[in-house]
Design a protein around this motif. Structure first.
Motif, PDB file in Angstrom:
ATOM      1  N   THR A 178      42.880  -4.283  28.463  1.00  0.00           N
ATOM      2  CA  THR A 178      42.806  -2.903  28.947  1.00  0.00           C
ATOM      3  C   THR A 178      41.723  -2.117  28.220  1.00  0.00           C
ATOM      4  OG1 THR A 178      45.162  -2.871  29.519  1.00  0.00           O
ATOM      5  CG2 THR A 178      44.082  -0.746  29.209  1.00  0.00           C
ATOM      6  N   ILE A 179      41.686  -2.229  26.908  1.00  0.00           N
ATOM      7  CA  ILE A 179      40.708  -1.466  26.126  1.00  0.00           C
ATOM      8  C   ILE A 179      39.304  -2.046  26.291  1.00  0.00           C
ATOM      9  CG2 ILE A 179      40.073  -0.796  23.770  1.00  0.00           C
ATOM     10  CD1 ILE A 179      43.171  -0.711  23.230  1.00  0.00           C
ATOM     11  N   ALA A 180      39.211  -3.372  26.429  1.00  0.00           N
ATOM     12  CA  ALA A 180      37.908  -3.976  26.717  1.00  0.00           C
ATOM     13  C   ALA A 180      37.387  -3.472  28.064  1.00  0.00           C
ATOM     14  CB  ALA A 180      38.022  -5.498  26.729  1.00  0.00           C
ATOM     15  N   PHE A 181      38.286  -3.329  29.014  1.00  0.00           N
ATOM     16  CA  PHE A 181      37.931  -2.749  30.316  1.00  0.00           C
ATOM     17  C   PHE A 181      37.380  -1.337  30.131  1.00  0.00           C
ATOM     18  CE2 PHE A 181      39.387   0.335  33.444  1.00  0.00           C
ATOM     19  CZ  PHE A 181      38.887  -0.161  34.640  1.00  0.00           C
ATOM     20  N   ASN A 182      38.075  -0.524  29.334  1.00  0.00           N
ATOM     21  CA  ASN A 182      37.631   0.853  29.072  1.00  0.00           C
ATOM     22  C   ASN A 182      36.242   0.879  28.441  1.00  0.00           C
ATOM     23  OD1 ASN A 182      40.993   1.752  28.037  1.00  0.00           O
ATOM     24  ND2 ASN A 182      40.077   1.811  30.061  1.00  0.00           N
ATOM     25  N   ILE A 183      36.029  -0.010  27.462  1.00  0.00           N
ATOM     26  CA  ILE A 183      34.753  -0.031  26.749  1.00  0.00           C
ATOM     27  C   ILE A 183      33.620  -0.428  27.701  1.00  0.00           C
ATOM     28  CG2 ILE A 183      33.434  -1.178  24.925  1.00  0.00           C
ATOM     29  CD1 ILE A 183      36.113  -1.473  23.399  1.00  0.00           C
ATOM     30  N   PHE A 184      33.856  -1.456  28.503  1.00  0.00           N
ATOM     31  CA  PHE A 184      32.837  -1.908  29.445  1.00  0.00           C
ATOM     32  C   PHE A 184      32.485  -0.801  30.442  1.00  0.00           C
ATOM     33  CE2 PHE A 184      31.621  -3.631  33.571  1.00  0.00           C
ATOM     34  CZ  PHE A 184      30.579  -4.476  33.228  1.00  0.00           C
ATOM     35  N   VAL A 185      33.511  -0.174  31.000  1.00  0.00           N
ATOM     36  CA  VAL A 185      33.286   0.881  31.989  1.00  0.00           C
ATOM     37  C   VAL A 185      32.574   2.069  31.352  1.00  0.00           C
ATOM     38  CG1 VAL A 185      34.425   2.561  33.489  1.00  0.00           C
ATOM     39  CG2 VAL A 185      35.211   0.192  33.457  1.00  0.00           C
ATOM     40  N   THR A 186      32.968   2.413  30.122  1.00  0.00           N
ATOM     41  CA  THR A 186      32.324   3.530  29.426  1.00  0.00           C
ATOM     42  C   THR A 186      30.830   3.288  29.261  1.00  0.00           C
ATOM     43  OG1 THR A 186      34.316   4.214  28.226  1.00  0.00           O
ATOM     44  CG2 THR A 186      32.199   4.798  27.241  1.00  0.00           C
ATOM     45  N   PHE A 187      30.465   2.107  28.751  1.00  0.00           N
ATOM     46  CA  PHE A 187      29.051   1.801  28.540  1.00  0.00           C
ATOM     47  C   PHE A 187      28.303   1.698  29.865  1.00  0.00           C
ATOM     48  CE2 PHE A 187      30.335   0.530  24.229  1.00  0.00           C
ATOM     49  CZ  PHE A 187      29.289   1.087  23.498  1.00  0.00           C
ATOM     50  N   ALA A 188      28.949   1.125  30.886  1.00  0.00           N
ATOM     51  CA  ALA A 188      28.303   0.999  32.191  1.00  0.00           C
ATOM     52  C   ALA A 188      28.028   2.375  32.795  1.00  0.00           C
ATOM     53  CB  ALA A 188      29.184   0.177  33.137  1.00  0.00           C
ATOM     54  N   VAL A 190      27.804   5.317  31.114  1.00  0.00           N
ATOM     55  CA  VAL A 190      26.810   6.021  30.299  1.00  0.00           C
ATOM     56  C   VAL A 190      25.403   5.529  30.622  1.00  0.00           C
ATOM     57  CG1 VAL A 190      25.925   6.303  27.952  1.00  0.00           C
ATOM     58  CG2 VAL A 190      28.353   6.622  28.400  1.00  0.00           C
ATOM     59  N   TYR A 191      25.250   4.208  30.726  1.00  0.00           N
ATOM     60  CA  TYR A 191      23.940   3.635  31.056  1.00  0.00           C
ATOM     61  C   TYR A 191      23.453   4.149  32.405  1.00  0.00           C
ATOM     62  CZ  TYR A 191      20.487   0.146  32.483  1.00  0.00           C
ATOM     63  OH  TYR A 191      19.352  -0.488  32.931  1.00  0.00           O
ATOM     64  N   LEU A 196      20.181   7.795  35.968  1.00  0.00           N
ATOM     65  CA  LEU A 196      20.190   8.768  37.056  1.00  0.00           C
ATOM     66  C   LEU A 196      19.844  10.163  36.567  1.00  0.00           C
ATOM     67  CD1 LEU A 196      23.384   7.657  39.018  1.00  0.00           C
ATOM     68  CD2 LEU A 196      21.017   7.215  39.624  1.00  0.00           C
ATOM     69  N   GLY A 197      20.200  10.450  35.307  1.00  0.00           N
ATOM     70  CA  GLY A 197      19.942  11.773  34.756  1.00  0.00           C
ATOM     71  C   GLY A 197      18.469  12.123  34.735  1.00  0.00           C
ATOM     72  N   LYS A 198      17.621  11.133  34.498  1.00  0.00           N
ATOM     73  CA  LYS A 198      16.176  11.382  34.471  1.00  0.00           C
ATOM     74  C   LYS A 198      15.674  11.803  35.850  1.00  0.00           C
ATOM     75  CE  LYS A 198      15.362   8.061  30.729  1.00  0.00           C
ATOM     76  NZ  LYS A 198      14.696   6.799  30.330  1.00  0.00           N
ATOM     77  N   ALA A 199      16.189  11.121  36.894  1.00  0.00           N
ATOM     78  CA  ALA A 199      15.772  11.457  38.254  1.00  0.00           C
ATOM     79  C   ALA A 199      16.267  12.845  38.639  1.00  0.00           C
ATOM     80  CB  ALA A 199      16.305  10.421  39.239  1.00  0.00           C
ATOM     81  N   VAL A 200      17.503  13.160  38.257  1.00  0.00           N
ATOM     82  CA  VAL A 200      18.066  14.474  38.579  1.00  0.00           C
ATOM     83  C   VAL A 200      17.311  15.571  37.840  1.00  0.00           C
ATOM     84  CG1 VAL A 200      20.123  15.932  38.379  1.00  0.00           C
ATOM     85  CG2 VAL A 200      20.344  13.576  39.134  1.00  0.00           C
ATOM     86  N   SER A 201      16.937  15.317  36.604  1.00  0.00           N
ATOM     87  CA  SER A 201      16.184  16.311  35.830  1.00  0.00           C
ATOM     88  C   SER A 201      14.823  16.578  36.452  1.00  0.00           C
ATOM     89  CB  SER A 201      16.009  15.833  34.384  1.00  0.00           C
ATOM     90  OG  SER A 201      17.249  15.756  33.723  1.00  0.00           O
ATOM     91  N   ALA A 217      29.202  16.186  29.516  1.00  0.00           N
ATOM     92  CA  ALA A 217      29.382  15.627  30.860  1.00  0.00           C
ATOM     93  C   ALA A 217      29.471  14.109  30.789  1.00  0.00           C
ATOM     94  CB  ALA A 217      28.232  16.044  31.766  1.00  0.00           C
ATOM     95  N   MET A 218      28.605  13.498  29.980  1.00  0.00           N
ATOM     96  CA  MET A 218      28.610  12.041  29.859  1.00  0.00           C
ATOM     97  C   MET A 218      29.882  11.543  29.161  1.00  0.00           C
ATOM     98  SD  MET A 218      24.714  10.833  29.156  1.00  0.00           S
ATOM     99  CE  MET A 218      23.406  11.232  30.329  1.00  0.00           C
ATOM    100  N   LEU A 219      30.335  12.272  28.156  1.00  0.00           N
ATOM    101  CA  LEU A 219      31.555  11.870  27.455  1.00  0.00           C
ATOM    102  C   LEU A 219      32.760  11.914  28.379  1.00  0.00           C
ATOM    103  CD1 LEU A 219      31.134  13.661  23.988  1.00  0.00           C
ATOM    104  CD2 LEU A 219      31.016  11.203  24.441  1.00  0.00           C
ATOM    105  N   ILE A 220      32.837  12.969  29.203  1.00  0.00           N
ATOM    106  CA  ILE A 220      33.972  13.117  30.112  1.00  0.00           C
ATOM    107  C   ILE A 220      33.886  12.118  31.248  1.00  0.00           C
ATOM    108  CG2 ILE A 220      35.108  14.660  31.754  1.00  0.00           C
ATOM    109  CD1 ILE A 220      34.274  16.993  29.926  1.00  0.00           C
ATOM    110  N   GLU A 221      32.711  12.016  31.889  1.00  0.00           N
ATOM    111  CA  GLU A 221      32.543  11.129  33.033  1.00  0.00           C
ATOM    112  C   GLU A 221      32.797   9.671  32.653  1.00  0.00           C
ATOM    113  OE1 GLU A 221      31.649  11.656  36.243  1.00  0.00           O
ATOM    114  OE2 GLU A 221      31.041  13.765  36.278  1.00  0.00           O
ATOM    115  N   SER A 222      32.428   9.281  31.450  1.00  0.00           N
ATOM    116  CA  SER A 222      32.595   7.891  31.016  1.00  0.00           C
ATOM    117  C   SER A 222      33.933   7.645  30.333  1.00  0.00           C
ATOM    118  CB  SER A 222      31.458   7.509  30.051  1.00  0.00           C
ATOM    119  OG  SER A 222      31.547   8.258  28.847  1.00  0.00           O
ATOM    120  N   ALA A 223      34.731   8.703  30.153  1.00  0.00           N
ATOM    121  CA  ALA A 223      36.025   8.585  29.465  1.00  0.00           C
ATOM    122  C   ALA A 223      35.855   7.980  28.073  1.00  0.00           C
ATOM    123  CB  ALA A 223      37.003   7.758  30.298  1.00  0.00           C
ATOM    124  N   ALA A 224      34.794   8.388  27.378  1.00  0.00           N
ATOM    125  CA  ALA A 224      34.495   7.836  26.053  1.00  0.00           C
ATOM    126  C   ALA A 224      35.632   8.035  25.045  1.00  0.00           C
ATOM    127  CB  ALA A 224      33.193   8.441  25.523  1.00  0.00           C
TER     128      ALA A 224
END
Length: 331
Positions: A178-188, A190-191, A196-201, A217-224
């Protein structure tokens, strides 16, 4: 034994105290979400409003069950059975499989899987048709679900113990996956957001794009925070240390808070949604149009050169097509 018991009791008390604080935070987030959903001018569809209302309410109810079960169990351990034969050690040996404690553990498992399901969906939103990125966490999600069911069944049997004994054989791999899943999703996530952030900027300008690209925004969206507290819990849990119960209680509350924060960003129009991702991928120039609570994205009617249009005619056709659809962001 007495030293380990003391560590466990202190950890359980601290965990309960921190849980009460986080429970208050979640209640505030819940009512802010409802306020955002039903505020005049909100552009989320009726279907989205209904889904987010039910989702948020279920999370809050599950968290309430967990908080209540832990509070009752602590009261029983330290007050009701304080003078019983064997004291606290005897209570831990015989009462950890009580129905209400099992119900509390079950509520946490359901919270975790509801939160992880939302993270999987957010991963799908950000990566679109890149099913290879989504396949691995999806398999981990299903594997963790199977292990969680086994652990709950064993821990809920007479003499079962959620913290020690046979259940630990399934608890360690369950929490690890479960936590490995969280870590993978968080990094994916954030990456993906960094790319995408560069294009939006470039399209919106740094100031307007800040709502999607800032650190919070990145911390919340990625559930860091969810992943960070998961690691802090997993290490002592795998080692069988008494402090695991404290970190575990906090992690369980973060498992509810993280998806609730994401939902709050979605309903208030601050979260990354499919339309924004599509625009960022195509490098089309777009602007933010104030729409009260929800954020609308539309092409500029007055033609602007963009990276996605090779000619002026293509840019004009894209603008007309976009405006005619009158698309706005909804969850």
């Amino acid at each position: 034994m007495s030293s380990a018991l003391t560590v466990f009791e202190h950890s359980y008390y601290i965990g309960n105290y921190m849980s009460g604080i986080l429970y208050g935070v979640d209640i505030v987030m819940y009512f802010l979400t409802l306020q955002g959903l039903f505020r005049k001018g909100n552009r989320n569809s009726a279907k989205s409003k209904r889904f987010f209302t039910i989702y948020s309410t279920v999370l809050l109810l599950l968290l309430t069950i967990d908080i209540s079960a832990n509070a009752v169990w602590g009261e029983q351990m330290w007050i009701t059975f304080r003078d019983s034969a064997g004291g606290v050690p005897a209570f831990l040996a015989t009462q950890t499989s009580d129905w209400y404690e099992t119900m509390g553990s079950t509520s946490v498992v359901i919270m975790v899987f509801l939160g992880d399901a939302l993270l999987l969906y957010r991963l799908f939103i950000l990566y679109g048709t890149s099913f290879f990125v989504i396949a691995l966490p999806a398999l981990a999600y299903l594997a963790a679900f199977a292990l969680a069911i086994i652990e709950l069944v064993i821990a809920g049997k007479p003499g079962g113990n959620f913290f020690h004994g046979h259940a630990i054989n399934f608890g360690v791999p369950y929490y690890t996956i479960t936590i490995a899943f969280n870590i993978f999703v968080t990094f994916a996530i954030v990456y993906r957001l960094l790319k995408l952030g560069k294009a939006v900027s470039r399209a919106l300008g740094p100031e307007s794009a800040n709502v999607y690209t800032n650190t919070s925004a990145m911390l919340i969206e990625s559930a860091a925070p969810y992943s960070i507290f998961g690691i802090m819990f997993l290490i002592p849990y795998a080692l069988g240390h008494g402090t695991a119960i404290s970190f575990g209680q906090v992690w369980a509350k973060i498992a509810c808070l993280s998806p609730q924060l994401i939902v709050l960003r979605v309903v208030t129009g601050k979260a990354w949604v499919r339309e924004i991702v599509t625009q960022a991928q195509s490098n089309v120039q777009f602007v933010v149009r104030p729409t009260g609570v929800s954020t609308g994205i539309e092409m500029q009617r007055h033609v602007e050169y963009s990276h996605g249009a090779s000619t002026l005619n293509e840019a004009e056709e894209g603008a007309e097509k976009w405006n005619s659809s009158k698309s706005v962001i909804s969850a």
